[in-house]
Scaffold this motif. Structure first.
Motif, short mmCIF file in Angstrom:
data_model
loop_
_atom_site.label_atom_id
_atom_site.label_comp_id
_atom_site.label_asym_id
_atom_site.label_seq_id
_atom_site.Cartn_x
_atom_site.Cartn_y
_atom_site.Cartn_z
N HIS A 43 10.19 -9.91 -8.15
CA HIS A 43 9.40 -9.43 -6.88
C HIS A 43 9.83 -9.87 -5.29
CE1 HIS A 43 5.64 -8.58 -9.12
NE2 HIS A 43 6.53 -9.81 -9.74
N PHE A 45 9.52 -8.54 -2.36
CA PHE A 45 8.49 -8.77 -1.14
C PHE A 45 7.53 -9.82 -1.67
CE2 PHE A 45 4.15 -7.50 0.28
CZ PHE A 45 4.44 -7.82 1.71
N TRP A 46 7.00 -10.14 -2.80
CA TRP A 46 5.76 -10.66 -3.08
C TRP A 46 7.10 -12.28 -2.87
CZ3 TRP A 46 1.24 -10.74 -1.26
CH2 TRP A 46 0.77 -9.28 -1.05
N LEU A 176 -5.11 0.73 -0.46
CA LEU A 176 -3.87 0.79 -0.43
C LEU A 176 -3.10 1.80 -1.46
CD1 LEU A 176 -1.22 0.01 0.20
CD2 LEU A 176 -1.22 -1.40 -1.80
N ILE A 178 -0.36 5.45 -1.59
CA ILE A 178 1.09 6.04 -0.87
C ILE A 178 0.77 7.39 -1.34
CG2 ILE A 178 3.61 5.49 -0.81
CD1 ILE A 178 2.85 2.78 0.21
N ARG A 183 6.44 7.61 -3.64
CA ARG A 183 6.07 6.13 -3.95
C ARG A 183 7.99 5.61 -4.38
NH1 ARG A 183 1.38 6.32 -7.76
NH2 ARG A 183 0.18 7.43 -6.12
N SER A 184 7.86 4.32 -4.36
CA SER A 184 9.06 3.22 -4.85
C SER A 184 10.47 3.33 -3.94
CB SER A 184 9.71 3.63 -6.40
OG SER A 184 8.49 3.69 -7.40
N ARG A 186 9.60 1.52 -1.57
CA ARG A 186 9.11 0.16 -0.73
C ARG A 186 8.40 0.09 0.95
NH1 ARG A 186 10.25 -3.18 -4.26
NH2 ARG A 186 9.78 -4.80 -3.29
N LEU A 187 7.52 1.16 0.55
CA LEU A 187 6.35 1.39 1.66
C LEU A 187 5.74 0.53 1.49
CD1 LEU A 187 6.71 3.44 4.44
CD2 LEU A 187 5.54 5.44 2.65
N ALA A 188 5.56 -0.01 0.96
CA ALA A 188 3.95 -0.58 0.93
C ALA A 188 3.98 -2.34 0.68
CB ALA A 188 3.98 -0.99 -1.11
S1 MYA Z 1 -5.34 -2.38 -4.77
C1 MYA Z 1 -4.46 -0.33 -5.19
C2 MYA Z 1 -3.38 0.17 -5.57
N1 MYA Z 1 -3.62 1.38 -5.16
C3 MYA Z 1 -2.98 1.89 -6.13
O1 MYA Z 1 -2.72 1.37 -7.39
C4 MYA Z 1 -3.19 3.44 -6.16
C5 MYA Z 1 -1.88 3.80 -6.73
N2 MYA Z 1 -0.63 3.71 -6.40
C6 MYA Z 1 0.13 3.41 -5.26
O2 MYA Z 1 -0.27 4.52 -4.44
C7 MYA Z 1 1.46 2.59 -5.13
O3 MYA Z 1 1.86 2.79 -6.51
C8 MYA Z 1 0.96 1.39 -4.20
C9 MYA Z 1 2.56 1.20 -4.38
C10 MYA Z 1 0.90 1.79 -2.96
C11 MYA Z 1 0.15 0.27 -5.16
N3 MYA Z 1 -0.97 -4.40 -4.03
O4 MYA Z 1 6.83 1.44 -1.87
P1 MYA Z 1 6.93 0.61 -3.08
C12 MYA Z 1 4.43 -4.35 -4.84
C13 MYA Z 1 0.41 -5.59 -3.70
O5 MYA Z 1 8.43 0.51 -3.97
P2 MYA Z 1 4.73 1.91 -4.20
C14 MYA Z 1 -5.33 -2.13 -3.66
O6 MYA Z 1 -5.80 -2.08 -3.44
C15 MYA Z 1 5.25 -4.95 -5.99
O7 MYA Z 1 5.02 -5.76 -6.22
N4 MYA Z 1 2.03 -5.00 -3.63
O8 MYA Z 1 5.51 0.71 -4.41
C16 MYA Z 1 -5.75 -4.18 -3.34
C17 MYA Z 1 6.31 -4.29 -4.96
O9 MYA Z 1 6.27 -5.51 -4.61
P3 MYA Z 1 7.70 -6.79 -5.08
C18 MYA Z 1 1.95 -4.18 -4.73
O10 MYA Z 1 4.40 2.33 -6.11
C19 MYA Z 1 -3.80 -3.84 -2.22
C20 MYA Z 1 6.05 -4.05 -3.92
O11 MYA Z 1 4.61 -3.26 -4.19
C21 MYA Z 1 0.69 -3.36 -5.15
O12 MYA Z 1 5.52 3.04 -3.54
C22 MYA Z 1 -3.61 -5.09 -1.75
C23 MYA Z 1 6.91 -1.95 -4.77
O13 MYA Z 1 7.16 -1.05 -3.18
C24 MYA Z 1 -0.59 -3.57 -5.16
N5 MYA Z 1 -1.30 -2.38 -5.90
O14 MYA Z 1 3.22 1.87 -3.81
C25 MYA Z 1 -2.54 -5.20 -1.16
N6 MYA Z 1 1.03 -2.13 -5.86
O15 MYA Z 1 9.39 -5.95 -5.00
C26 MYA Z 1 -1.75 -6.65 -0.36
C27 MYA Z 1 3.17 -2.30 -5.80
O16 MYA Z 1 7.78 -7.59 -4.73
C28 MYA Z 1 -2.97 -6.88 0.23
N7 MYA Z 1 3.15 -3.09 -5.26
O17 MYA Z 1 7.34 -6.24 -6.60
C29 MYA Z 1 -2.57 -8.42 0.97
C30 MYA Z 1 -3.06 -9.40 2.02
C31 MYA Z 1 -2.65 -8.45 3.62
C32 MYA Z 1 -3.65 -8.89 4.26
C33 MYA Z 1 -3.66 -10.72 4.63
C34 MYA Z 1 -4.20 -10.87 6.21
C35 MYA Z 1 -4.39 -12.45 6.57
#
Ligand code: MYA
Length: 445
Positions: A43, A45-46, A176, A178, A183-184, A186-188
């Motif tokens: 992870h 990012f996380w 959330l 994209i 995808r993939s 690192r825009l998330a």
């Molecule tokens: S959950 C619903 C999520 N949406 C979907 O599943 C829809 C279909 N998928 C997509 O649109 C994409 O695959 C998404 C990732 C956008 C999900 N929560 O840009 P990347 C991490 C948190 O290359 P992509 C909902 O809406 C992943 O572990 N992190 O990936 C709640 C990796 O990080 P690391 C996630 O596939 C969201 C990095 O992103 C999630 O192109 C809560 C990869 O980025 C996920 N669901 O895009 C968000 N999916 O390397 C957190 C992937 O470290 C909020 N990743 O493992 C946090 C609080 C913020 C506010 C704080 C205020 C104080």
């Protein structure tokens, strides 16, 4: 000189070690086998964020990073790659709302086999993202510079969440998304960092969110359960299978429901019920360790006053004294059925909040799994069975419920079956020891 083979094997060792640690952590977290393949290998990012890592045993509760003054917060948006721009989406503008709808309907969450994809309606999105206190600053989009197409989105809404003994004013992060073509890349992480910055600018430093994937580190994992209402359609679209040795006729009979509800005094919630429903819900939900607190009547009006095809709420009114003794609700979240010649949409009702004045106190204090009074169990069963009847009459194909609240009191009895899906619950910048499912009471969309 470096030895490429050695470094490779070192890398493999460290990867293996990490996988082992993760597996151990997941065992500790009781993550089921089917969840394991949802855990990325590392992870990048996380591991940089204020969340507990898998190997951290969380025993205390509280903020991970200190709160900052507004002046200490980064003032400018995080830079996006060259061909993209940040935009705030005006959800009051029907065209922009439609753009969010289109992005989600084509790119949002699918099941593992890509057979179903959530199809939140524009009305639902507008409802979910504009509760009292909503901010346009937290409806964050990314557009492609060249054609202005909306290619990504993330949102936050304010909420008051009881976490054990604390009530925190925080945001719920959701939607959330994209575009599949981006995808993939690192825009998330950029979307997450930018919404965090915008939330911090308003003086809020915690968030809660749910996801199907496992990231550091869930505070609870709840399984989905499904109650067939239209079993024939569910089999036709591959949502459920016809059990071996079962005919369609028998299956239909197994799930058949009457048309008429059975609870005296059950009726749709009205404006005049808001005050009573708020009191009843807050009283009932206070027994859980992780659930909403409805601070104002406006919150209750927004989240529960019925809206056709969005949210359905019912109260039980005592006909003698007019008191509201029970409440039950569900929301409508259709899914697109992908590539099925006969059916385009799966109409799913999701069990939302319920409450009753019947006491839920365990009657055998001290035993490991608390047994509640027969009266309470029967009351919940009746309430949810009536919700099922109403959902069936309204044309829903299935009722879904998570394994939280006191749902185990009725899941089997009412013929809900366990699903493949699990929902993980998270907190941002708040340490919190794991919470048992039956102490969880937060239902997000
Ligand atoms: S959950 C619903 C999520 N949406 C979907 O599943 C829809 C279909 N998928 C997509 O649109 C994409 O695959 C998404 C990732 C956008 C999900 N929560 O840009 P990347 C991490 C948190 O290359 P992509 C909902 O809406 C992943 O572990 N992190 O990936 C709640 C990796 O990080 P690391 C996630 O596939 C969201 C990095 O992103 C999630 O192109 C809560 C990869 O980025 C996920 N669901 O895009 C968000 N999916 O390397 C957190 C992937 O470290 C909020 N990743 O493992 C946090 C609080 C913020 C506010 C704080 C205020 C104080």
């Amino acid at each position: 000189m470096s030895d490429p083979n050695k470094s490779k094997s070192d890398l493999e060792d460290s990867k293996k070690l990490q996988e082992l640690l993760q597996r151990l952590a997941m065992q500790q977290m009781d993550v089921s086998k089917s969840q394991e393949d949802k855990v990325p290998a590392e992870h990048k990012f996380w591991k940089t964020q204020p969340v507990p890592q898998y190997d951290e045993v969380v025993e205390t509760e509280g903020a991970i990073d200190n709160e900052k003054n507004v002046q200490e917060i980064r003032q400018n948006p995080y830079p996006l790659p060259g061909s993209f721009d940040w935009v705030l989406i005006d959800l009051e503008n029907p065209e922009e709302l439609k753009e969010v709808y289109t992005l989600l309907s084509l790119n949002y969450v699918e099941d593992d086999d890509a057979t179903f994809r959530f199809d939140y309606t524009p009305e639902f999105i507008s409802w979910a993202l504009k509760p009292p206190g909503w901010k346009k600053a937290w409806h964050l989009g990314v557009r492609a510079t060249t054609n202005q197409k909306l290619v990504a989105f993330i949102s936050g809404v304010p909420a008051d969440l009881k976490i054990r003994t604390n009530v925190r004013h925080l945001v719920e992060i959701n939607f959330l998304c994209i575009h599949k073509k981006l995808r993939s890349k690192r825009l998330a992480p950029l979307l997450i960092k930018e919404i965090t910055r915008r939330v911090n600018m308003e003086g809020i430093f915690q968030a809660t969110y749910t996801a199907g994937i496992v990231i550091p580190k869930p505070i609870a994992t709840c399984r989905y359960h499904h109650r067939s209402l239209n079993p024939k359609k569910l089999v036709e679209i591959g949502f459920s299978a016809l059990p071996r040795g079962m005919t369609m006729d028998r299956l239909v009979r197994r799930y058949k429901l009457p048309n008429a509800t059975t609870i005296n005094g059950l009726r749709p919630m009205l404006e005049q019920d808001i005050v009573s429903v708020r009191a009843l819900l807050n009283r009932y939900l206070a027994q859980f360790d992780y659930g909403p607190v409805f601070q104002t009547d406006e919150d209750v009006r927004h989240y529960f006053l019925p809206i056709k095809d969005v949210v359905y709420s019912y109260v039980v009114e005592n006909r003698d004294n007019g008191a509201i003794t029970d409440f039950v609700s569900f929301y409508s979240l259709p899914s697109s059925v992908l590539g099925n010649p006969k059916h385009k949409t799966l109409n799913a009702a999701y069990l939302y909040y319920y409450a009753t004045d019947v006491s839920s106190e365990p009657v055998d204090e001290g035993s490991e799994s608390p047994k509640r009074s027969k009266e309470y169990t029967q009351r919940l069963q009746a309430l949810v069975r009536n919700a099922m009847i109403l959902a069936n009459n309204a044309g829903f194909d299935v009722m879904n419920a998570l394994e939280l609240l006191h749902n185990t009191e009725f899941i089997e009895e009412l013929k809900f079956g366990p699903g493949d899906g699990y929902l993980n619950y998270y907190l941002y910048n708040w340490r919190c020891p794991p919470i048992e499912n039956e102490k969880m009471a937060l239902v997000m969309f």
